[in-house]
Write a protein that holds these residues in place. Structure first.
Motif, PDB file in Angstrom:
ATOM      1  N   ASN A   1       0.790  -1.234   0.000  1.00 24.59           N
ATOM      2  CA  ASN A   1       0.000   0.000   0.000  1.00 24.59           C
ATOM      3  C   ASN A   1       0.820   1.281   0.000  1.00 24.59           C
ATOM      4  O   ASN A   1       0.293   2.340  -0.328  1.00 24.59           O
ATOM      5  CB  ASN A   1      -0.919   0.039   1.228  1.00 24.59           C
ATOM      6  CG  ASN A   1      -1.943  -1.061   1.204  1.00 24.59           C
ATOM      7  OD1 ASN A   1      -2.385  -1.478   0.153  1.00 24.59           O
ATOM      8  ND2 ASN A   1      -2.315  -1.552   2.365  1.00 24.59           N
TER       9      ASN A   1
ATOM     10  N   THR B   1      -5.236  -1.603   4.936  1.00 21.34           N
ATOM     11  CA  THR B   1      -6.153  -0.464   4.941  1.00 21.34           C
ATOM     12  C   THR B   1      -7.023  -0.530   6.192  1.00 21.34           C
ATOM     13  O   THR B   1      -7.110  -1.574   6.856  1.00 21.34           O
ATOM     14  CB  THR B   1      -7.062  -0.468   3.698  1.00 21.34           C
ATOM     15  OG1 THR B   1      -7.914  -1.625   3.754  1.00 21.34           O
ATOM     16  CG2 THR B   1      -6.249  -0.480   2.414  1.00 21.34           C
ATOM     17  N   THR B   2      -7.679   0.562   6.512  1.00 19.54           N
ATOM     18  CA  THR B   2      -8.574   0.602   7.666  1.00 19.54           C
ATOM     19  C   THR B   2      -9.676  -0.439   7.525  1.00 19.54           C
ATOM     20  O   THR B   2     -10.023  -1.136   8.486  1.00 19.54           O
ATOM     21  CB  THR B   2      -9.183   2.004   7.828  1.00 19.54           C
ATOM     22  OG1 THR B   2      -8.118   2.953   7.942  1.00 19.54           O
ATOM     23  CG2 THR B   2     -10.070   2.087   9.047  1.00 19.54           C
ATOM     24  N   SER B   3     -10.202  -0.581   6.333  1.00 19.96           N
ATOM     25  CA  SER B   3     -11.250  -1.570   6.078  1.00 19.96           C
ATOM     26  C   SER B   3     -10.747  -2.991   6.340  1.00 19.96           C
ATOM     27  O   SER B   3     -11.444  -3.804   6.949  1.00 19.96           O
ATOM     28  CB  SER B   3     -11.740  -1.447   4.635  1.00 19.96           C
ATOM     29  OG  SER B   3     -12.661  -2.455   4.325  1.00 19.96           O
ATOM     30  N   GLU B   4      -9.539  -3.275   5.882  1.00 17.00           N
ATOM     31  CA  GLU B   4      -8.963  -4.610   6.119  1.00 17.00           C
ATOM     32  C   GLU B   4      -8.725  -4.855   7.601  1.00 17.00           C
ATOM     33  O   GLU B   4      -8.955  -5.960   8.095  1.00 17.00           O
ATOM     34  CB  GLU B   4      -7.654  -4.758   5.339  1.00 17.00           C
ATOM     35  CG  GLU B   4      -7.863  -4.828   3.841  1.00 17.00           C
ATOM     36  CD  GLU B   4      -6.577  -4.736   3.052  1.00 17.00           C
ATOM     37  OE1 GLU B   4      -6.570  -5.267   1.926  1.00 17.00           O
ATOM     38  OE2 GLU B   4      -5.585  -4.136   3.534  1.00 17.00           O
TER      39      GLU B   4
ATOM     40  N   ASN C   1     -10.464  -3.524  10.029  1.00 16.04           N
ATOM     41  CA  ASN C   1     -11.784  -3.727  10.633  1.00 16.04           C
ATOM     42  C   ASN C   1     -12.273  -5.160  10.437  1.00 16.04           C
ATOM     43  O   ASN C   1     -13.052  -5.665  11.247  1.00 16.04           O
ATOM     44  CB  ASN C   1     -12.798  -2.751  10.048  1.00 16.04           C
ATOM     45  CG  ASN C   1     -12.570  -1.331  10.504  1.00 16.04           C
ATOM     46  OD1 ASN C   1     -11.918  -1.087  11.519  1.00 16.04           O
ATOM     47  ND2 ASN C   1     -13.072  -0.369   9.747  1.00 16.04           N
ATOM     48  N   GLN C   2     -11.806  -5.815   9.372  1.00 17.37           N
ATOM     49  CA  GLN C   2     -12.153  -7.214   9.122  1.00 17.37           C
ATOM     50  C   GLN C   2     -11.235  -8.178   9.868  1.00 17.37           C
ATOM     51  O   GLN C   2     -11.451  -9.385   9.849  1.00 17.37           O
ATOM     52  CB  GLN C   2     -12.056  -7.513   7.624  1.00 17.37           C
ATOM     53  CG  GLN C   2     -13.031  -6.749   6.769  1.00 17.37           C
ATOM     54  CD  GLN C   2     -12.768  -6.984   5.299  1.00 17.37           C
ATOM     55  OE1 GLN C   2     -12.494  -8.090   4.872  1.00 17.37           O
ATOM     56  NE2 GLN C   2     -12.840  -5.909   4.523  1.00 17.37           N
TER      57      GLN C   2
ATOM     58  N   HIS D   1      -5.339  -7.999   9.647  1.00 16.50           N
ATOM     59  CA  HIS D   1      -3.997  -7.642  10.116  1.00 16.50           C
ATOM     60  C   HIS D   1      -3.533  -8.482  11.305  1.00 16.50           C
ATOM     61  O   HIS D   1      -2.377  -8.423  11.702  1.00 16.50           O
ATOM     62  CB  HIS D   1      -3.973  -6.165  10.513  1.00 16.50           C
ATOM     63  CG  HIS D   1      -4.806  -5.864  11.714  1.00 16.50           C
ATOM     64  ND1 HIS D   1      -6.185  -6.015  11.716  1.00 16.50           N
ATOM     65  CD2 HIS D   1      -4.465  -5.458  12.954  1.00 16.50           C
ATOM     66  CE1 HIS D   1      -6.654  -5.692  12.903  1.00 16.50           C
ATOM     67  NE2 HIS D   1      -5.627  -5.340  13.679  1.00 16.50           N
TER      68      HIS D   1
END
Length: 68
Positions: free
Chosen positions: A28, A49-52, A54-55, A58
């Motif tokens: 990224n 990413t922030t979305s990843e 949140n899932q 990471h």
């Protein structure tokens, strides 16, 4: 020196030492830092990413390998 970090998700980080500065590259982003620990920390933070995050993508430990 070149250091490769791999995450269980398949993401990777490359860190290179050049003129006393550590340059990192992720899927990224890219950047630099004055210490190896700082480069690792910033690269890990930029790898998802922030979305990843949140899932929960990471979550997991990075495995590091030094190449030359």
């Amino acid at each position: 020196m070149k250091l490769i970090g791999k995450h269980p998700s398949g993401r990777a980080i490359i860190i290179r030492l050049n003129n006393q500065e550590y340059h990192y590259e992720t899927s990224n982003s890219f950047g630099s830092a004055t210490s190896l620990n700082r480069a690792k920390t910033e690269a890990r933070a930029d790898s998802f990413t922030t979305s990843e995050m949140n899932q929960g993508l990471h979550i997991g430990n990075w495995h590091w390998k030094e190449l030359g």
